[in-house]
Write a protein that holds these residues in place. Structure first.
Motif, PDB file in Angstrom:
ATOM      1  N   ARG A 121       0.830  -1.214   0.000  1.00 38.65           N
ATOM      2  CA  ARG A 121       0.000   0.000   0.000  1.00 38.65           C
ATOM      3  C   ARG A 121       0.866   1.267   0.000  1.00 38.65           C
ATOM      4  NH1 ARG A 121      -3.649  -3.054   3.028  1.00 38.65           N
ATOM      5  NH2 ARG A 121      -2.744  -2.454   5.016  1.00 38.65           N
ATOM      6  N   THR A 122       1.976   1.222   0.754  1.00 37.33           N
ATOM      7  CA  THR A 122       2.904   2.363   0.766  1.00 37.33           C
ATOM      8  C   THR A 122       3.404   2.662  -0.650  1.00 37.33           C
ATOM      9  OG1 THR A 122       3.643   1.719   2.965  1.00 37.33           O
ATOM     10  CG2 THR A 122       5.078   3.230   1.753  1.00 37.33           C
ATOM     11  N   LEU A 123       3.751   1.592  -1.340  1.00 35.53           N
ATOM     12  CA  LEU A 123       4.219   1.719  -2.723  1.00 35.53           C
ATOM     13  C   LEU A 123       3.158   2.413  -3.576  1.00 35.53           C
ATOM     14  CD1 LEU A 123       6.926   0.585  -3.736  1.00 35.53           C
ATOM     15  CD2 LEU A 123       5.689  -1.383  -4.633  1.00 35.53           C
ATOM     16  N   PHE A 124       1.895   1.994  -3.408  1.00 34.56           N
ATOM     17  CA  PHE A 124       0.815   2.572  -4.202  1.00 34.56           C
ATOM     18  C   PHE A 124       0.580   4.031  -3.834  1.00 34.56           C
ATOM     19  CE2 PHE A 124       0.115  -1.434  -5.996  1.00 34.56           C
ATOM     20  CZ  PHE A 124      -0.711  -1.252  -7.093  1.00 34.56           C
ATOM     21  N   GLN A 125       0.746   4.353  -2.540  1.00 34.33           N
ATOM     22  CA  GLN A 125       0.593   5.759  -2.143  1.00 34.33           C
ATOM     23  C   GLN A 125       1.622   6.632  -2.853  1.00 34.33           C
ATOM     24  OE1 GLN A 125       0.759   5.401   2.081  1.00 34.33           O
ATOM     25  NE2 GLN A 125      -1.366   4.705   2.226  1.00 34.33           N
ATOM     26  N   HIS A 126       2.853   6.133  -2.947  1.00 36.42           N
ATOM     27  CA  HIS A 126       3.871   6.866  -3.701  1.00 36.42           C
ATOM     28  C   HIS A 126       3.441   7.078  -5.143  1.00 36.42           C
ATOM     29  CE1 HIS A 126       7.467   7.390  -1.172  1.00 36.42           C
ATOM     30  NE2 HIS A 126       7.062   6.305  -0.533  1.00 36.42           N
ATOM     31  N   LEU A 127       2.935   5.973  -5.734  1.00 38.51           N
ATOM     32  CA  LEU A 127       2.549   6.037  -7.154  1.00 38.51           C
ATOM     33  C   LEU A 127       1.434   7.051  -7.381  1.00 38.51           C
ATOM     34  CD1 LEU A 127       2.517   2.234  -8.064  1.00 38.51           C
ATOM     35  CD2 LEU A 127       3.838   3.970  -9.260  1.00 38.51           C
ATOM     36  N   MET A 128       0.497   7.081  -6.452  1.00 42.06           N
ATOM     37  CA  MET A 128      -0.701   7.903  -6.643  1.00 42.06           C
ATOM     38  C   MET A 128      -0.502   9.340  -6.166  1.00 42.06           C
ATOM     39  SD  MET A 128      -2.570   5.853  -8.179  1.00 42.06           S
ATOM     40  CE  MET A 128      -2.754   4.090  -8.447  1.00 42.06           C
ATOM     41  N   ASP A 129       0.646   9.594  -5.550  1.00 41.89           N
ATOM     42  CA  ASP A 129       0.927  10.942  -5.054  1.00 41.89           C
ATOM     43  C   ASP A 129       1.063  11.909  -6.237  1.00 41.89           C
ATOM     44  OD1 ASP A 129       2.303  13.263  -4.023  1.00 41.89           O
ATOM     45  OD2 ASP A 129       2.733  12.055  -2.234  1.00 41.89           O
ATOM     46  N   ASP A 130       0.395  13.052  -6.117  1.00 43.08           N
ATOM     47  CA  ASP A 130       0.462  14.039  -7.210  1.00 43.08           C
ATOM     48  C   ASP A 130       1.890  14.475  -7.505  1.00 43.08           C
ATOM     49  OD1 ASP A 130      -2.217  13.991  -7.566  1.00 43.08           O
ATOM     50  OD2 ASP A 130      -2.635  15.708  -6.261  1.00 43.08           O
ATOM     51  N   ARG A 131       2.755  14.304  -6.517  1.00 38.54           N
ATOM     52  CA  ARG A 131       4.129  14.770  -6.717  1.00 38.54           C
ATOM     53  C   ARG A 131       5.001  13.726  -7.427  1.00 38.54           C
ATOM     54  NH1 ARG A 131       4.715  16.052  -0.547  1.00 38.54           N
ATOM     55  NH2 ARG A 131       3.296  14.279  -0.687  1.00 38.54           N
ATOM     56  N   TRP A 132       4.392  12.583  -7.796  1.00 35.06           N
ATOM     57  CA  TRP A 132       5.156  11.555  -8.538  1.00 35.06           C
ATOM     58  C   TRP A 132       5.796  12.184  -9.764  1.00 35.06           C
ATOM     59  CZ3 TRP A 132       6.586   6.523  -7.945  1.00 35.06           C
ATOM     60  CH2 TRP A 132       7.036   5.842  -9.083  1.00 35.06           C
ATOM     61  N   GLN A 133       7.097  11.992  -9.899  1.00 33.22           N
ATOM     62  CA  GLN A 133       7.792  12.685 -10.995  1.00 33.22           C
ATOM     63  C   GLN A 133       8.709  11.744 -11.774  1.00 33.22           C
ATOM     64  OE1 GLN A 133      10.330  15.700  -9.298  1.00 33.22           O
ATOM     65  NE2 GLN A 133      10.548  14.583  -7.381  1.00 33.22           N
ATOM     66  N   HIS A 134       8.446  10.441 -11.656  1.00 36.03           N
ATOM     67  CA  HIS A 134       9.350   9.496 -12.305  1.00 36.03           C
ATOM     68  C   HIS A 134       8.814   8.978 -13.618  1.00 36.03           C
ATOM     69  CE1 HIS A 134      11.563   9.720  -8.605  1.00 36.03           C
ATOM     70  NE2 HIS A 134      10.529   9.285  -7.919  1.00 36.03           N
ATOM     71  N   GLY A 135       7.668   9.494 -14.032  1.00 40.96           N
ATOM     72  CA  GLY A 135       7.159   9.110 -15.342  1.00 40.96           C
ATOM     73  C   GLY A 135       6.430   7.778 -15.326  1.00 40.96           C
ATOM     74  N   ILE A 136       5.885   7.466 -16.489  1.00 37.78           N
ATOM     75  CA  ILE A 136       5.028   6.295 -16.624  1.00 37.78           C
ATOM     76  C   ILE A 136       5.827   4.989 -16.601  1.00 37.78           C
ATOM     77  CG2 ILE A 136       3.396   5.117 -18.150  1.00 37.78           C
ATOM     78  CD1 ILE A 136       2.161   7.570 -17.026  1.00 37.78           C
ATOM     79  N   GLU A 137       6.954   4.957 -17.295  1.00 38.38           N
ATOM     80  CA  GLU A 137       7.713   3.703 -17.366  1.00 38.38           C
ATOM     81  C   GLU A 137       8.062   3.202 -15.964  1.00 38.38           C
ATOM     82  OE1 GLU A 137      10.918   2.677 -20.419  1.00 38.38           O
ATOM     83  OE2 GLU A 137      12.117   2.998 -18.617  1.00 38.38           O
ATOM     84  N   THR A 138       8.544   4.104 -15.141  1.00 43.10           N
ATOM     85  CA  THR A 138       8.903   3.708 -13.775  1.00 43.10           C
ATOM     86  C   THR A 138       7.649   3.321 -12.978  1.00 43.10           C
ATOM     87  OG1 THR A 138      10.834   5.132 -13.843  1.00 43.10           O
ATOM     88  CG2 THR A 138      10.080   4.464 -11.673  1.00 43.10           C
ATOM     89  N   ALA A 139       6.542   4.015 -13.234  1.00 45.65           N
ATOM     90  CA  ALA A 139       5.290   3.650 -12.550  1.00 45.65           C
ATOM     91  C   ALA A 139       4.887   2.215 -12.904  1.00 45.65           C
ATOM     92  CB  ALA A 139       4.173   4.623 -12.922  1.00 45.65           C
ATOM     93  N   VAL A 140       5.033   1.881 -14.180  1.00 49.82           N
ATOM     94  CA  VAL A 140       4.717   0.516 -14.621  1.00 49.82           C
ATOM     95  C   VAL A 140       5.654  -0.491 -13.954  1.00 49.82           C
ATOM     96  CG1 VAL A 140       4.745  -1.027 -16.631  1.00 49.82           C
ATOM     97  CG2 VAL A 140       3.699   1.251 -16.821  1.00 49.82           C
TER      98      VAL A 140
END
Lengths: 221, 221
Positions: free
Chosen positions: B162-181
């Motif tokens: 869940r922590t991982l998902f919170q990072h992903l869903m955070d508006d401040r995520w700045q690592h782009g889509i590839e890293t999100a995948v």
């Protein structure tokens, strides 16, 4: 007339076919629930997975009773052990259909899938359903040629999966991270569902030929 | 002295422990290869998965020979059938460790994981390794209390996920889509790896108590 022993073997096979049909229907309905954002349909898929689990438990109890009472050897033993593995594949495929429906429920009243990816995911859903229908037919007919076809269908699934990834990695992706995460998971669910259908077919090939269908080997990824 | 029959049962159990140790080591090394972007280590994890598969095939052949020749009933039959299932769990966990290493290889010379997520993924990797070490110990000791601990550890894995998902869903995520995948898939691999370790422990509980460890039930998602 067949004896009680072979009737019992047949009914294990019937259970496998029933499971394959249940999960084939489930992935089709789950896909529709996701594309149409149909909450009621999603709920029904989620609830129906318990029926798959029930058939699996019955099958397992039957297989273990047969091992204990009849002590089969050679081909019959192989049939029973392989049936246990096939039922595990089918049970897992049912879970994956349920995951698709759960994602549909989570995103309701939105669809988890943006408009420009609906066609690809519809194709993946339909292909998954066809693969499972063929797996059921392979269990019934023990048709090796048909079993081999599943490998080709699975290549098609891999292609669709790559198409999905190309969309995700396209600089013009504009659906945000949440949708990217959803689409990544959906892609994985369909790919794994297809792997389980192929695995069922491979196990039938093994039963018929006594050899592992390495030419049907998929990345069990 | 134990008779040949029980020696054969013991060696099936030894194979299971060996498999659990192999895949526990594999997930640890795969995690390191991913965090450090260590290509050589990733390659060695990918290559070593064949050894797990070899032990699994040996175990299955041994189990089927034992069923055919000794025709065990009651508890012994249950042990053999359950061992087949545990080996399937462990083989699949090995595949998942391999997937982590393959992602490390794919992103080399970069790390698949951005700096601010390395700590969470290190924790997930270490927890996965500990879960599998405990599963091995449960196979050896048949310690029900230890088996129950795995469920708690798995809750911890869900929290990290869940922590991982919170990072992903955070508006401040700045690592782009590839890293999100990548991070989405990695999260899923660790979660599934943990599920398989829990499943092994549950099957031991079933063997010892004759009852399905529903209180250990995890979402086999």
């Amino acid at each position: 007339m067949r004896d009680a022993y072979h009737e019992e073997l047949d009914s294990i096979s019937d259970d496998l076919v029933a499971m394959a049909r249940q999960v084939g229907s489930a992935i089709g309905r789950a896909t529709t629930s996701m594309l149409d954002a149909d909450l009621k349909l999603a709920e029904s898929v989620i609830a129906a997975d318990a029926d798959v689990d029930t058939v699996q438990h019955e099958l397992e109890a039957r297989a273990i009773a047969l091992l204990a009472q009849q002590q089969p050897v050679a081909t019959d033993l192989r049939i029973v052990v392989t049936s246990l593995r096939m039922s595990a594949d089918l049970e897992r495929a049912g879970d994956l259909a349920q995951h698709v429906a759960k994602l549909a429920r989570l995103r309701y009243p939105d669809s988890a899938v943006p408009q420009d990816l609906q066609a690809t995911l519809l194709e993946m859903g339909q292909l998954a359903q066809r693969l499972m229908a063929k797996a059921a037919e392979v269990i019934i007919t023990k048709d090796i040629d048909l079993a081999m076809q599943l490998e080709k269908d699975d290549d098609e699934m891999d292609m669709l999966h790559r198409t999905l990834f190309q969309h995700l990695m396209d600089d013009r992706w504009q659906h945000g991270i949440e949708t990217a995460v959803d689409v990544t998971l959906l892609g994985r669910y369909y790919e794994r569902f297809a792997d389980h259908a192929v695995s069922v077919a491979k196990r039938v090939v093994y039963l018929v030929t006594g050899e592992h269908a390495d030419e049907l080997q998929t990345d069990a990824g």
